[in-house]
Scaffold this motif. Structure first.
Motif, short mmCIF file in Angstrom:
data_model
loop_
_atom_site.label_atom_id
_atom_site.label_comp_id
_atom_site.label_asym_id
_atom_site.label_seq_id
_atom_site.Cartn_x
_atom_site.Cartn_y
_atom_site.Cartn_z
N PRO B 498 0.84 -1.21 0.00
CA PRO B 498 0.00 0.00 0.00
C PRO B 498 0.87 1.26 0.00
O PRO B 498 2.05 1.22 0.32
CB PRO B 498 -0.79 -0.11 1.30
CG PRO B 498 -0.65 -1.52 1.74
CD PRO B 498 0.63 -2.03 1.19
N ALA B 502 -1.19 4.76 6.95
CA ALA B 502 -2.55 4.50 7.46
C ALA B 502 -3.12 3.21 6.83
O ALA B 502 -3.78 2.42 7.51
CB ALA B 502 -3.46 5.68 7.15
N GLN B 503 -2.86 3.05 5.54
CA GLN B 503 -3.37 1.84 4.87
C GLN B 503 -2.70 0.59 5.43
O GLN B 503 -3.35 -0.42 5.70
CB GLN B 503 -3.12 1.94 3.35
CG GLN B 503 -4.01 2.97 2.67
CD GLN B 503 -3.61 3.23 1.23
OE1 GLN B 503 -2.52 2.87 0.79
NE2 GLN B 503 -4.50 3.88 0.49
N LYS B 505 -1.34 0.20 8.36
CA LYS B 505 -1.81 -0.06 9.73
C LYS B 505 -3.18 -0.70 9.74
O LYS B 505 -3.47 -1.59 10.55
CB LYS B 505 -1.84 1.25 10.54
CG LYS B 505 -0.46 1.71 10.99
CD LYS B 505 -0.61 2.95 11.85
CE LYS B 505 0.72 3.31 12.51
NZ LYS B 505 0.59 4.52 13.31
N LEU B 506 -4.04 -0.26 8.85
CA LEU B 506 -5.39 -0.83 8.80
C LEU B 506 -5.33 -2.31 8.38
O LEU B 506 -6.02 -3.15 8.95
CB LEU B 506 -6.27 -0.04 7.81
CG LEU B 506 -7.70 -0.53 7.74
CD1 LEU B 506 -8.43 -0.29 9.06
CD2 LEU B 506 -8.46 0.15 6.61
N LEU B 507 -4.48 -2.59 7.40
CA LEU B 507 -4.37 -3.98 6.95
C LEU B 507 -3.88 -4.88 8.10
O LEU B 507 -4.35 -5.99 8.27
CB LEU B 507 -3.42 -4.10 5.75
CG LEU B 507 -3.87 -3.38 4.47
CD1 LEU B 507 -2.90 -3.66 3.33
CD2 LEU B 507 -5.27 -3.83 4.06
N ARG B 509 -4.52 -4.49 11.13
CA ARG B 509 -5.66 -4.72 12.04
C ARG B 509 -6.45 -5.96 11.62
O ARG B 509 -6.90 -6.73 12.44
CB ARG B 509 -6.59 -3.51 12.02
CG ARG B 509 -6.10 -2.37 12.84
CD ARG B 509 -6.33 -2.62 14.32
NE ARG B 509 -5.48 -1.76 15.11
CZ ARG B 509 -5.22 -1.94 16.39
NH1 ARG B 509 -5.74 -2.99 17.03
NH2 ARG B 509 -4.44 -1.12 17.04
N PHE B 510 -6.63 -6.10 10.32
CA PHE B 510 -7.41 -7.23 9.83
C PHE B 510 -6.66 -8.55 9.97
O PHE B 510 -7.24 -9.62 9.83
CB PHE B 510 -7.81 -7.03 8.36
CG PHE B 510 -8.73 -5.87 8.17
CD1 PHE B 510 -9.77 -5.63 9.06
CD2 PHE B 510 -8.57 -4.99 7.11
CE1 PHE B 510 -10.62 -4.54 8.90
CE2 PHE B 510 -9.42 -3.91 6.94
CZ PHE B 510 -10.45 -3.68 7.83
N LEU B 511 -5.34 -8.46 10.20
CA LEU B 511 -4.54 -9.69 10.32
C LEU B 511 -4.29 -10.07 11.78
O LEU B 511 -3.59 -11.05 12.05
CB LEU B 511 -3.19 -9.48 9.62
CG LEU B 511 -3.25 -9.25 8.11
CD1 LEU B 511 -1.89 -8.80 7.59
CD2 LEU B 511 -3.69 -10.50 7.38
#
Lengths: 258, 919
Positions: B498, B502-503, B505-507, B509-511
């Motif tokens: 990415p 921010a992108q 870090k968000l990814l 979160r999903f992992l």
């Protein structure tokens, strides 16, 4: 060691299903089917609801994680918006029906439609799974049997019907006689082994609708890893407008129910 | 002093007191010994002070690399419905087990794919296997098209699958491994199953060694007892000597409990060592007593026997203890424990032999018969012949030593798996399975510290992985960048790193909570590890690959800061990064790469970007507006969507008017939404159009594409990566703090080899010098001291020469050999020299015959029983026991032979007539 990703954001939106609890009249009949119907009615009483939760997750050997989320529910529609931590804040999930789910992440400025068939994996590393959260009416999926009757409680054993789609083959539910509200769910696998225990505590009631202030789900297969949902705010039947449950609101709205 | 002790001991009251005292000590120590704690941590055998080993340990503990069990299944068709149902059942059962954190296989791996009308569908890659062959063929095609699954969960040949089981936090490694093994073998035939990974390997090493010792120790002890009995033919004497040794074992175990030490697998061999070495002390005392008792009154005979052999036995025991205590110089804690407590056991057996044994003789009035001297008389003839031809004997000894020394230089200290496993052992089978089907079983790890939330750092990480994957013996590389790229494809429809923090870090979160991801990056994203799979078992090739990985890692990390340069250096870095990506993707698709792809890309990047063509932009926007992901729903009205798309690509100031014109009289909310679409989707459309142009340029420069779905996949992957070519230079923070080091099994083996070498040198130096000093003091003669040390020196040279000649590596096990040889082998020369010195001093008419007669039987009996005891250990499955047992057995025989060869050739015609007296 292998690499793979899970993508089950919509699971979070189903958290709302767990929270959707409404109060029915105390029952006097004590046969198992009547009790289960009473439970289903108690869980599905509100027209719409708004919740603000703090979600705590404790994996064995790891630091405690905290998430914040808001849940809006109206009929079949649900919107979940994350409020914390900062890197997750603003991410939203909209469920319009079982086949129409949308995810919006501000970091990507993109609405993504997701059709998920992954139902048994933990949501963002918590103990809650989609299949566990999705169920709201147990009588459709389970055949009840009254295991025990105490002064103020019933203990039901629910066995999955042949065509049922419940989260586990067997569930033991403890519920209060006075209002049919469940206080404990114990989930078992095919071999009868205890897998998870869910506690619902400190019910708070507004008019005829009740909701637990705390829910805790412990996974016994993962070193008693637990996830706790602590209710910070709850508004039942507040007349949520339909515009909340739109893609426009998902991407552009500033949805704050409090 | 020894005489005084003997006189005191032989008084009946004192003798009874000594027997009672030993009985009490044995009972107390035996009671304490029952509480001894077992340590089954094989990792404790790693030298913790070595930098490479410490780094390996730290990395694998941080990333849980040692907690993954690998279950391999070989089958002609892993997607056979019945077999797959078993795999589903196994995966589910393991996931339900408290010992298992997570089990991952084809049966539960998730997948996502684009929906035809927009969006993505996520679900299990394989939900159920169709019963019909055509359905199975299609399923196989789908599975084999997933590049993160092929080579990881299913073999590229399609003939094998793998299940990974991650141990639960705090789960006992053996309980976990045994649970997984039991569940697997309940469902699949053992011949088709391969069990690998650290939990199985550690459990195998511990279990096989323990099983061997449990099975073989009684036989080894029985063999020792038999040898002693055949030699002395006195049951009471044999029992007495063995009781003295048993006291040593019990006292050693009791001391372990009292000092808080734990019993380990090396200490499991202590009974064999103590019975074979320690029982000699009592036997020497009894043999001399029996000989004297034939002519003397019992008490006088016992006093004289103790006076004569006591100092020698004490010296022999002392040298053995010194040899064992030299283990304290080693950097491996369990070996230090072994040396310390085995020495304590020897010490206790020694004291018991010199006090408890004579006291028991007094209390029970034991009188044996003299030892048969027929064998020594033949030996005497041999020894006299050696003495007569001492010049020749010395010459042969020197030549043999020189030859041995030449081969000593060839002793290899490189360590690999073969040091620990026999070829037919389960870990070795699993190793071969992984090499055969999954491109190798050996991983080099690159560990890095830095900010792994930073896209710039992740791109540097990708760049390093691409360069490493291009090495000839690297079959695959796994790292967190791949996982993020895959998830980015799900959320942003572009499979690449990415653009923003921010992108990323968000990814992450999903992992969260995924054990497979925890193996690649720490929860705080400050450390990451890259697993480089090597497809060879050849040690030289592994060394070369390791050196190349170290060089490339250093170069890539050093050069990564160039990405921050806005000028030509930054462009070069970007070109190189993209060239690496293109090369990897082309190689995976089995497509030949243009010769100058890096130069071509660098050239393209140096040019001004061409104006984006409008048609691809309109196509992209039309597709978006027609999809369910669009904010404004145009349904299936494609012409209307296309009109709006044409409006959206207008300049910003004309865009709103164009939208109104395209839609007639839209409501303000719709216009607002479409402007939002233009702001968010149009930039994506533009950069994809540019990337498509770059893919076409590569095609013109010679990159060929396979036909069908494979070609489409390659094109799509290349386009996703080449988006970065024209993307705005993203933030590059974090690069300046990026540091990396290479670790993994080859590096661990390097550390172990270094440790084994250092341990060998240190313990050998300490043991040898201490023993030589001890011998010189004992015999009050430097010459006699050195003479007694020569057989041991020769034995060491011969054994290490043989190891060099036969290609036996120096490893943790064989590095114990020198100290054992010094400790046990020097005893023979001590006894022979002491007896010779005593014979000369007592004015014996034939000192040679007298000394051989006094010691020959005992020396040979001891040498053969030690050899027999250790040889039996070679019949087991544990590789380390085989090596140590076989070499020690041989060494004892060599030590005995060289004693009767070297000592008579070197001892002086006349000696210092003062008796050895350590008192």
């Amino acid at each position: 060691m292998s690499i793979q990703t899970r993508f089950n954001i919509p699971t979070c939106a189903l958290l709302a299903a767990v929270a959707a609890t409404g109060l029915a009249s105390p029952a006097h009949a004590v046969d198992a089917n009547t009790i289960l119907e009473g439970l289903d009615d108690a869980l599905n009483g509100a027209k719409d609801q708004y919740f603000w939760y703090e979600m705590l997750d404790q994996q064995p050997g790891k630091d405690l994680r905290t998430l914040g989320l808001e849940v809006y529910m109206k009929g079949e529609k649900r919107l979940t918006a994350f409020t914390a931590p900062a890197d997750l804040a603003g991410t939203k999930v909209l469920i319009l029906s079982s086949t129409r789910m949308y995810v919006y992440a501000p970091a990507f400025q993109k609405i993504r439609r997701v059709a998920s068939h992954v139902t048994k994996q933990g949501f963002m590393g918590t103990t809650y799974t989609e299949s566990l959260l999705a169920i709201s009416r147990y009588a459709e999926h389970y055949t009840p049997k009254l295991l025990e009757e105490k002064d103020d409680q019933w203990v039901l054993e629910l066995n999955e019907k042949p065509d049922g789609e419940g989260p586990y083959p067997r569930i033991r539910v403890t519920l209060q006689k006075k209002d049919f509200l469940p206080t404990e769910f114990v989930y078992f696998n095919e071999e009868g082994k205890k897998m998870k225990t869910e506690e619902r505590m400190d019910y708070q009631c507004k008019k005829n609708i009740c909701a637990p202030e705390t829910m805790k789900l412990t996974d016994h297969t993962d070193g008693d890893h637990w996830t706790k949902l602590v209710q910070k705010e709850w508004k039942p039947n507040s007349g949520l407008p339909n515009r909340i449950f739109t893609k426009r609101n998902l991407a552009r709205g500033n949805t704050r129910g409090r | 002093m020894m005489r005084a002790l003997a006189e005191w001991l032989t008084r009946p009251r004192n003798a009874r007191a000594v027997v009672v005292l030993f009985a009490a000590v044995s009972v107390v120590a035996g009671w304490a010994a029952t509480a001894v704690d077992h340590d089954d941590d094989v990792l404790a055998f790693l030298p913790q002070d070595d930098a490479d080993v410490a780094a390996f340990n730290a990395i694998n503990r941080a990333f849980g690399g040692l907690d993954v069990a690998i279950v391999g299944l070989e089958a002609d068709n892993p997607l056979d419905p019945e077999l797959f149902r078993k795999l589903q059942d196994l995966t589910q059962t393991l996931n339900d087990a408290p010992e298992v954190k997570f089990a991952l296989s084809l049966a539960n791996v998730t997948d996502f794919q684009p929906l035809p009308d927009g969006g993505i569908e996520t679900g299990l890659l394989v939900r159920d296997v169709p019963e019909d062959l055509e359905g199975q063929r299609r399923l196989r095609q789908k599975v084999m098209s997933r590049d993160l699954v092929v080579g990881q969960l299913i073999a590229p040949s399609g003939k094998a699958v793998i299940l990974y089981a991650f141990a639960a936090y705090g789960a006992d490694q053996r309980t976990f491994a045994n649970k997984v093994r039991r569940e697997v073998l309940d469902r699949f035939p053992p011949r088709s199953v391969y069990l690998g990974g650290a939990p199985f390997v550690a459990t195998y090493i511990y279990d096989s060694t323990q099983a061997d010792l449990r099975r073989l120790t009684p036989w080894a002890v029985a063999a020792i007892v038999l040898f002693v009995f055949v030699a002395f033919r006195d049951l009471r004497g044999v029992v007495l000597a063995l009781v003295a040794t048993s006291i040593g074992i019990v006292v050693a175990l009791g001391l372990m409990v009292l000092t808080g030490h734990r019993y380990n697998i090396v200490l499991s061999s202590m009974p064999v060592i103590l019975f074979s070495v320690g029982s000699a002390y009592g036997i020497h005392v009894l043999a001399r007593y029996y000989a004297l008792a034939a002519q003397w009154e019992p008490r006088a005979a016992l006093i004289e026997a103790l006076t004569q052999v006591g100092p020698t036995v004490l010296a022999a025991g002392g040298t053995t203890m010194v040899g064992l205590l030299s283990f304290l110089t080693m950097d491996i804690a369990p070996l230090r424990s072994f040396g310390l407590f085995t020495a304590a056991g020897i010490g206790a057996a020694l004291v018991a032999s010199l006090t408890f044994v004579p006291a028991t003789v007094v209390v029970f009035g034991i009188r044996g018969r003299p030892v048969d001297t027929e064998a020594p008389s033949r030996l005497t003839a041999v020894v006299k012949a050696v003495e007569r031809h001492r010049g020749w004997m010395i010459a042969v000894l020197v030549v043999a030593s020189v030859v041995g020394a030449m081969f000593v230089a060839r002793v290899d200290t490189r360590m690999d798996q073969s040091a620990f496993f026999a070829p037919k052992s389960p870990p070795a089978r699993a190793d071969r399975f992984l090499r055969r089907h999954f491109g190798g079983a050996l991983f080099i790890q690159v560990h890095a510290e830095g900010d792994f939330n930073s896209p710039a750092v992740l791109r540097a990480w990708f760049s390093l992985a691409d360069r490493l994957e291009a090495l000839p013996h690297v079959s695959s590389v796994q790292h967190v960048g791949q996982v993020l790229a895959q998830l980015n494809a799900a959320l942003a429809a572009e499979r690449r790193v990415p653009d923003t923090v921010a992108q990323v870090k968000l990814l992450y979160r999903f992992l969260a909570g995924m054990p497979a991801v925890d193996q690649l990056v720490t929860p705080d994203r400050r450390q990451a590890v890259m697993h480089v799979k090597v497809n060879t078992a050849d040690l030289d090739t592994i060394d070369e690959t390791l050196a190349a990985v170290e060089a490339i890692t250093s170069d890539t990390v050093r050069g990564a800061t160039a990405a921050t340069d806005p000028g030509p250096a930054g462009r070069r870095w970007r070109g190189r990064y993209l060239a690496g990506r293109v090369a990897v993707l082309a190689r995976r698709a089995d497509v030949p790469l243009p010769a100058r792809v890096e130069d071509d890309l660098a050239f393209v990047l140096a040019q001004a970007p061409p104006p984006a063509k409008t048609e691809p932009l309109i196509d992209h926007l039309t597709q978006h507006l027609s999809s369910p992901e669009s904010l404004v729903d145009f349904g299936t009205d494609l012409p209307r969507s296309r009109r709006v798309a044409s409006a959206l690509i207008q300049d910003a100031e004309r865009r709103e008017a164009a939208i109104i014109e395209a839609l007639g009289d839209p409501d303000p909310e719709t216009v607002d939404d479409l402007l939002f679409v233009a702001d968010t989707v149009l930039p994506v459309a533009r950069r994809r159009a540019v990337a498509d142009g770059l893919v076409d340029a590569l095609r013109q420069h010679g990159l060929t594409f396979p036909g069908g779905a494979a070609g489409e996949r390659l094109r799509s992957r290349l386009r996703d990566e080449l988006v970065f070519a024209r993307a705005e230079l993203p933030p590059t923070e974090g690069l300046e703090r990026l540091e990396a080091q290479v670790s993994g099994l080859p590096v661990l083996h390097r550390g172990l080899s270094r440790s084994a070498r250092q341990n060998q040198v240190a313990s050998l130096a300490v043991a040898l010098s201490a023993v030589v000093v001890l011998l010189c003091v004992l015999f009050r003669s430097v010459r006699l001291g050195l003479t007694a040390a020569v057989p041991t020196l020769f034995t060491l040279t011969a054994m290490y020469g043989a190891m060099g000649a036969l290609g036996v590596h120096l490893d943790i096990g064989t590095s114990m050999l020198a100290s054992l040889i010094i400790g046990a082998g020097v005893d023979y020369a001590v006894h022979l020299v002491a007896a010779y010195q005593a014979a000369v001093s007592s004015g014996a008419s034939d000192p040679v015959a007298a000394s051989v007669s006094a010691t020959g039987t005992a020396i040979w009996t001891n040498a053969l029983m030690v050899a027999a005891g250790f040889y039996l250990l070679t019949l087991g499955e544990a590789r380390t026991l085989q090596n140590v047992g076989g070499l020690t057995a041989t060494a004892m025989v060599v030590a005995a032979v060289s004693t009767f060869w070297a000592v008579p050739a070197l001892w002086p015609r006349s000696v210092n007539t003062r008796r050895p007296d350590v008192g």
